[in-house]
Write an enzyme that holds these catalytic residues in place. Sequence first.
Site, PDB file in Angstrom:
ATOM      1  N   ARG A   1      99.092  72.860  76.090  1.00  0.00           N
ATOM      2  CA  ARG A   1     100.110  73.920  75.948  1.00  0.00           C
ATOM      3  C   ARG A   1     100.813  73.836  74.594  1.00  0.00           C
ATOM      4  O   ARG A   1     101.207  74.855  74.029  1.00  0.00           O
ATOM      5  CB  ARG A   1     101.118  73.872  77.094  1.00  0.00           C
TER       6      ARG A   1
ATOM      7  N   SER B   1     108.430  75.513  78.665  1.00  0.00           N
ATOM      8  CA  SER B   1     107.183  75.045  79.279  1.00  0.00           C
ATOM      9  C   SER B   1     105.958  75.548  78.535  1.00  0.00           C
ATOM     10  O   SER B   1     104.940  74.876  78.473  1.00  0.00           O
ATOM     11  CB  SER B   1     107.099  75.527  80.735  1.00  0.00           C
TER      12      SER B   1
ATOM     13  N   GLU C   1     107.024  88.964  86.272  1.00  0.00           N
ATOM     14  CA  GLU C   1     105.717  88.900  85.605  1.00  0.00           C
ATOM     15  C   GLU C   1     104.991  90.241  85.611  1.00  0.00           C
ATOM     16  O   GLU C   1     104.280  90.573  84.661  1.00  0.00           O
ATOM     17  CB  GLU C   1     104.839  87.822  86.253  1.00  0.00           C
TER      18      GLU C   1
ATOM     19  N   PHE D   1     101.111  82.496  87.955  1.00  0.00           N
ATOM     20  CA  PHE D   1     101.894  83.727  87.809  1.00  0.00           C
ATOM     21  C   PHE D   1     101.270  84.663  86.758  1.00  0.00           C
ATOM     22  O   PHE D   1     101.665  85.821  86.647  1.00  0.00           O
ATOM     23  CB  PHE D   1     103.339  83.399  87.444  1.00  0.00           C
TER      24      PHE D   1
ATOM     25  N   HIS E   1      99.739  75.280  82.620  1.00  0.00           N
ATOM     26  CA  HIS E   1      99.870  74.605  83.920  1.00  0.00           C
ATOM     27  C   HIS E   1      98.760  75.006  84.884  1.00  0.00           C
ATOM     28  O   HIS E   1      98.977  75.145  86.085  1.00  0.00           O
ATOM     29  CB  HIS E   1     101.242  74.879  84.529  1.00  0.00           C
TER      30      HIS E   1
ATOM     31  N   ASP F   1     104.448  69.357  91.210  1.00  0.00           N
ATOM     32  CA  ASP F   1     104.957  70.609  91.788  1.00  0.00           C
ATOM     33  C   ASP F   1     104.134  71.078  92.990  1.00  0.00           C
ATOM     34  O   ASP F   1     104.603  71.856  93.815  1.00  0.00           O
ATOM     35  CB  ASP F   1     104.993  71.726  90.734  1.00  0.00           C
TER      36      ASP F   1
ATOM     37  N   ARG G   1      99.252  71.387  81.386  1.00  0.00           N
ATOM     38  CA  ARG G   1     100.533  70.720  81.206  1.00  0.00           C
ATOM     39  C   ARG G   1     100.438  69.284  80.665  1.00  0.00           C
ATOM     40  O   ARG G   1     101.229  68.911  79.803  1.00  0.00           O
ATOM     41  CB  ARG G   1     101.261  70.696  82.548  1.00  0.00           C
TER      42      ARG G   1
END
Lengths: 281, 317
Positions: B13, B40, B61, B86, B112, B120, B170
Site C-alpha cells: 500500500r 490506510s 463508497e 469496499f 487490505h 480485523d 496491508r
Amino acid sequence: MATTQQLENITTQVRRDILRMVHKVNSGHPGGSLGCAEFFVTLYNEIMDRKDDFDMDGIGEDLFFLSNGHISPVYYSVLARAGYFPVEELNTFRIINTRLQGHPTTHEGLPGVRIASGSLGQGMSVALGAAQAKKLNGCNHIVYSLHGDGELQEGQNWEAIMYAAGNKVDNIIATVDLNGQQIDGSTDTVLPMGSVKGKFEAFGWTVIEIEEGNNVDAILKGMAEAKALTGKGKPICVLLKTVMGNGVDFMMHTHAWHGKAPNDEQLAIGLAQNTETLGDY
Amino acid sequence: MKTYENQGNKDTRSGFGAGLTELGKTNENVVALCADLIGSLKMDDFKKNHPERFFQVGIAEANMIGLAAGLTIGGKIPFTGTFANFSTGRVYDQIRQSVAYSDKNVKICASHAGLTLGEDGATHQILEDIGLMKMLPGMTVINPCDYNQTKAATIAIAEHHGPVYLRFGRPKVANFTPENQKFEIGKALHLQDGNDVTIVATGHLVWEALEAAKALNEKGISAEIINIHTIKPLDAKAIIDSVSKTKCIVTAEEHNHLGGLGESVARVLSQHKPTPQEFVATNDTFGESGTPAQLMEKYGLNSDAIVKACEKAIKRK
C-alpha cells in the site's frame, strides 16, 4: 429563442416518437417518458448552452445526465430531434445491433449520451463528478441531471446529496421528476418518502418547485430561476411536478403505463391525440 | 538458480502511495478520491500536495465510484482508494454500470486485500475480489507483488486508458523487485528458470513462491517461477511456453480458488495445453482473525503449501 408554440410542437412530435418507439418493439417505458417530454424539450432546445457536435468531455458547454434511464424513449427522441443523430435511427430502438439500447449507454457510441443508466440511483454521483471536473477545468457551465422520485429510494442518492452540499457543488441543477408513481403503485404506497423538498433542504440544497411540470413556460421560468441560483455555494434541486403519461389521456395519472407498450388500437388513439408536427421518423 | 534479495520489508500500500505521489507531480489530470481511509491507503502526500485534486468522500463508497466516473467526463483520471472489500463487493453494480459498461477511465485502487489484513477478520478480508473484477468486460486486473512493483504499477495504469482494478495489501512484506522498474500491463515476469514444475504466482504469494523454489531446489526439484502481476489480460503465452517445458503447474494466490488466478490459468491450459495443475488458494471459505503469518499457514498460502502443491503436481505428470 423558441416560442412557446414551437416548444409545444416539438413536444407533440416527441410524444408521437415515444408511442411509436415502444409500440414497435412492444416494450419500453412510455409513462415516465411522456411525463417528462416538456422538460426534455425545453432543456435541450432552450435551457442548456450546448454544442452541436458531441464531445464526451463536454468542456465549454452544459451537460445533462439521465439517472432514471428507463425513460430512454423521450431521451432518444429529444436527442435525435436536437440533431445528435438521425431521427430515422429511432426506428432501431431496442432492436438487435442498435445504438438505442433499452436503457441508455455509452457502450454503443450513441452521440449525446455520456453515461450508462438503468440500474437506478447512480446518476446523481456521476453528475456531481462531472460538475467537479468542470470546476477543475475552470469551466463555468452547468451540469443538469434528472432523477425519478421513486429512484430516490436508492441509498446512493443520499450519499451524493450529502456530498454535494458538504462540498459546495453549486454548478449542478438536479431535477426530480415528482410524478408520485413507481412500478408497483404510487410512491406513497410503495415506500412513503415524506417531504422530498424538506429532505433536500435539510441536506443543505436550495430547492425550486415547478408546480406545472408539463407546462413549457412554467419549466422555462423555474429553470431560469434555478440557473440564477447556481454559483452561490449550494447545489440546486428542482422538484418538477409532472403527470405520468401526460398527453395521452388513458395513460395519465396512473402507474399502469410505467413499463407497458400500447397495442395497435391504443397507439392509434394516442397518435390521434398528438397530431404530427415536425414529421414522423 | 537465480536469487532475489529482500531490500527490506515494506507494505505494498505504501508503494501505491508513493506511485500516487509521483503521479501528482507528473500528471495534472490525475485526481484522487478516498472514502475515509487516507492514512490506510497512504494517500496523505497526494492530499497535502494537491488539495484541489483530492476528494474526501466520507464513508460512502457507492458515491465515490459514481463521482469518479463523472470526473472522467472532462478528462480527469480518477484513482479511488479504500479497502478491497469496499472497493469491489460493496460497489459492484456502481462499477459495473457507471465505470465498466460506461467505458470510464477510473482506477479502482484497493488495499487490505486477502487474509493478510489480519486481525480485523473476515468482514474485511475479501477473497473474492479478483473474481468479481475479472468478470467485468473491459476491466484490467492487476495484483503486484511488492512495494516497488506496486509503485510502478500505480504509475503505469495512469497511462492506460480504461478501467483498472489495482489490488494490494496491508502487511510489510519482502521488497525484492527492482526500484524504478518499468511496468508493462499484461506482461508476465519470468523470475526463475526451472524444468520440473512451473509456479505461477501473484501478489504476496510471489515471494512465497521464491522461498518455495529454494526448498524445492534442496530436494532436487527445479521450479520455474512466473510473476503474474496482471491477471486480466492474462499472459497466456508465458504460461503455455513454460508448461511446454515443465509439464505441470502450480498457481498461487491470496484469493479463493473459485474465480481467481488459478481458474484463469486453468481455462487457458484446458483450451491450449491441458496440464496437471494444483491450486494454492483458499478453499471456498471466509477468513478469520489472526496474524498474517498465522492465517497464511492455516489457510495453506505460504511457501510450505507451495512446496507440497508442487510435489503433488509433479506426481500427476
